[in-house]
Design an enzyme around this catalytic site. Structure first.
Site, mmCIF file in Angstrom:
data_model
loop_
_atom_site.group_PDB
_atom_site.id
_atom_site.type_symbol
_atom_site.label_atom_id
_atom_site.label_comp_id
_atom_site.label_asym_id
_atom_site.label_seq_id
_atom_site.Cartn_x
_atom_site.Cartn_y
_atom_site.Cartn_z
ATOM 1 N N HIS A 34 47.189 16.926 69.517
ATOM 2 C CA HIS A 34 48.377 17.775 69.343
ATOM 3 C C HIS A 34 49.657 16.954 69.546
ATOM 4 O O HIS A 34 50.624 17.085 68.802
ATOM 5 C CB HIS A 34 48.396 18.902 70.379
ATOM 6 C CG HIS A 34 47.247 19.854 70.311
ATOM 7 N ND1 HIS A 34 46.289 19.921 71.296
ATOM 8 C CD2 HIS A 34 46.912 20.804 69.390
ATOM 9 C CE1 HIS A 34 45.417 20.856 70.990
ATOM 10 N NE2 HIS A 34 45.764 21.408 69.843
ATOM 11 N N GLN A 150 41.887 23.290 56.611
ATOM 12 C CA GLN A 150 43.062 24.067 57.011
ATOM 13 C C GLN A 150 44.322 23.500 56.359
ATOM 14 O O GLN A 150 45.184 24.253 55.901
ATOM 15 C CB GLN A 150 43.192 24.046 58.538
ATOM 16 C CG GLN A 150 44.452 24.678 59.070
ATOM 17 C CD GLN A 150 44.386 24.872 60.569
ATOM 18 O OE1 GLN A 150 43.848 25.860 61.040
ATOM 19 N NE2 GLN A 150 44.931 23.935 61.326
ATOM 20 N N SER A 183 40.350 20.782 71.727
ATOM 21 C CA SER A 183 40.438 21.604 72.945
ATOM 22 C C SER A 183 39.042 22.029 73.379
ATOM 23 O O SER A 183 38.776 22.218 74.565
ATOM 24 C CB SER A 183 41.292 22.844 72.687
ATOM 25 O OG SER A 183 42.565 22.462 72.217
ATOM 26 N N ARG A 184 38.130 22.195 72.423
ATOM 27 C CA ARG A 184 36.778 22.672 72.740
ATOM 28 C C ARG A 184 35.928 21.626 73.460
ATOM 29 O O ARG A 184 34.897 21.961 74.036
ATOM 30 C CB ARG A 184 36.061 23.123 71.468
ATOM 31 C CG ARG A 184 36.633 24.405 70.870
ATOM 32 C CD ARG A 184 35.773 24.920 69.729
ATOM 33 N NE ARG A 184 36.141 26.263 69.320
ATOM 34 C CZ ARG A 184 36.996 26.563 68.349
ATOM 35 N NH1 ARG A 184 37.577 25.584 67.669
ATOM 36 N NH2 ARG A 184 37.268 27.820 68.042
HETATM 37 P P1 AMP Z 1 44.567 23.785 67.383
HETATM 38 O O1 AMP Z 1 45.302 23.951 68.684
HETATM 39 O O2 AMP Z 1 43.156 23.374 67.521
HETATM 40 O O3 AMP Z 1 44.777 24.962 66.460
HETATM 41 O O4 AMP Z 1 45.281 22.557 66.664
HETATM 42 C C1 AMP Z 1 46.660 22.563 66.387
HETATM 43 C C2 AMP Z 1 46.984 21.440 65.428
HETATM 44 O O5 AMP Z 1 46.620 20.191 66.019
HETATM 45 C C3 AMP Z 1 46.195 21.553 64.122
HETATM 46 O O6 AMP Z 1 47.035 21.209 63.040
HETATM 47 C C4 AMP Z 1 45.084 20.562 64.311
HETATM 48 O O7 AMP Z 1 44.596 20.028 63.092
HETATM 49 C C5 AMP Z 1 45.789 19.489 65.122
HETATM 50 N N1 AMP Z 1 44.800 18.688 65.842
HETATM 51 C C6 AMP Z 1 43.800 19.149 66.652
HETATM 52 N N2 AMP Z 1 43.039 18.135 67.091
HETATM 53 C C7 AMP Z 1 43.555 17.004 66.529
HETATM 54 C C8 AMP Z 1 43.195 15.616 66.573
HETATM 55 N N3 AMP Z 1 42.160 15.171 67.286
HETATM 56 N N4 AMP Z 1 43.947 14.742 65.859
HETATM 57 C C9 AMP Z 1 45.004 15.169 65.130
HETATM 58 N N5 AMP Z 1 45.388 16.460 65.044
HETATM 59 C C10 AMP Z 1 44.672 17.367 65.732
#
Ligand code: AMP
Length: 276
Positions: A34, A150, A183-184
């Site tokens: 993030h 996505q 996050s998981r």
């Molecule tokens: P989320 O909180 O999982 O909905 O993720 C929020 C944003 O962060 C989304 O655009 C995800 O694709 C991005 N994101 C999550 N994990 C990663 C990662 N390891 N590398 C780059 N972007 C990420």
């Protein structure tokens, strides 16, 4: 840093903020994946806004909405440290008040892969992102390649509904051993954390085969499946080698392909992908 929980105030504050404005939508429990989006937004915009919202409509009833990890205090500290200007952290009733009915259906690109395995997921994603882009009107909106489909769904949505943001896709941030930050991952036991490396190993195998000239997508998928099936704690949701723009499965690779997968490690569902 201003933390806002109502749509009216977030709309007004965004409208009056210095431009360009960059928005980073998240579900919180922030990690360096993030933060790479936040840093990119910080470098490219006069104002950076981050939303933290665990969006109930993108989880189906049998999924982990209530168990999804949350830590607002730690998230706000990280965002303050990164120089973020605005945080939008609404309650679910603010985003979906009683009587809410509208759903955004992005069509074909949202129906494949994750869409097929998580019915309704992308309707929830597209609806909430459409709302965010309409409320904030950002010049740029940042997403991670970690969620490759996505990104394609949001690009389609942004174009089709003339939402007017530039969609910026940022590279996947990984642990030193290759596991994509998520996050998981916090839900993985030490054994499961070890087993979760099969995702990156399968993607690396796909890339190595492609780099050595293999063009038969079935052959690459079979090698990926065999590798994942060799890990007792892993259960395949899907393994795909598809056109990187349409996500249609390929038989013969002519140029680039998107290798992607969903794999359950114990109770935790992980996704990852690599362009090969
Ligand atoms: P989320 O909180 O999982 O909905 O993720 C929020 C944003 O962060 C989304 O655009 C995800 O694709 C991005 N994101 C999550 N994990 C990663 C990662 N390891 N590398 C780059 N972007 C990420």
């Amino acid at each position: 840093m201003k933390v806002i929980d109502t749509i009216a105030e977030f709309r007004n504050t965004s409208a009056g903020a210095a431009k360009p404005l960059g928005l980073v939508p998240t579900m919180g429990f922030l990690h360096q994946g993030h933060m790479s989006l936040v840093q990119r937004a910080r470098a490219e915009n006069a104002t950076v806004a981050v939303s933290i919202f665990v969006n109930p409509t993108q989880f189906s009833p049998n999924e982990d909405f209530s168990a999804y990890p949350r830590n607002m205090g730690a998230d706000l500290a990280m965002l303050r440290e990164a120089g973020v200007d605005l945080v939008f952290a609404p309650r679910a009733e603010e985003v979906y008040p009683s009587g809410f009915e509208t759903q955004v259906d992005v069509g074909n690109i949202a129906s494949r892969l994750e869409g097929e395995h998580r019915p309704g997921h992308f309707k929830g994603v597209a609806t909430v992102v459409c709302k965010l882009l309409t409320i904030v009107r950002p010049d740029r909106c940042y997403f991670g390649q970690k969620d490759a489909q996505q990104c394609l769904v949001i690009q389609r949505l942004n174009t089709d509904l003339n939402l007017g943001a530039e969609i910026v896709v940022c590279p996947t941030v990984r642990e030193p051993d290759g596991l994509a930050l998520s996050s998981r991952n916090v839900n993985l036991s030490p054994d499961e954390r070890n087993a979760s490396l099969v995702l990156y190993r399968a993607l690396s195998k796909a890339k190595a085969m492609r780099d050595s000239g293999v063009a038969d997508a079935e052959e690459i998928k079979l090698a990926m499946r065999n590798l994942i099936e060799g890990e007792p704690l892993a259960q395949i949701g899907y393994v795909s080698v598809a056109d990187p723009f349409t996500l249609l499965e390929l038989s013969n690779i002519d140029g680039q392909a998107l290798a992607s997968m969903a794999v359950h490690i114990g109770k935790t569902r992980l996704i990852d992908n690599m362009v090969i």
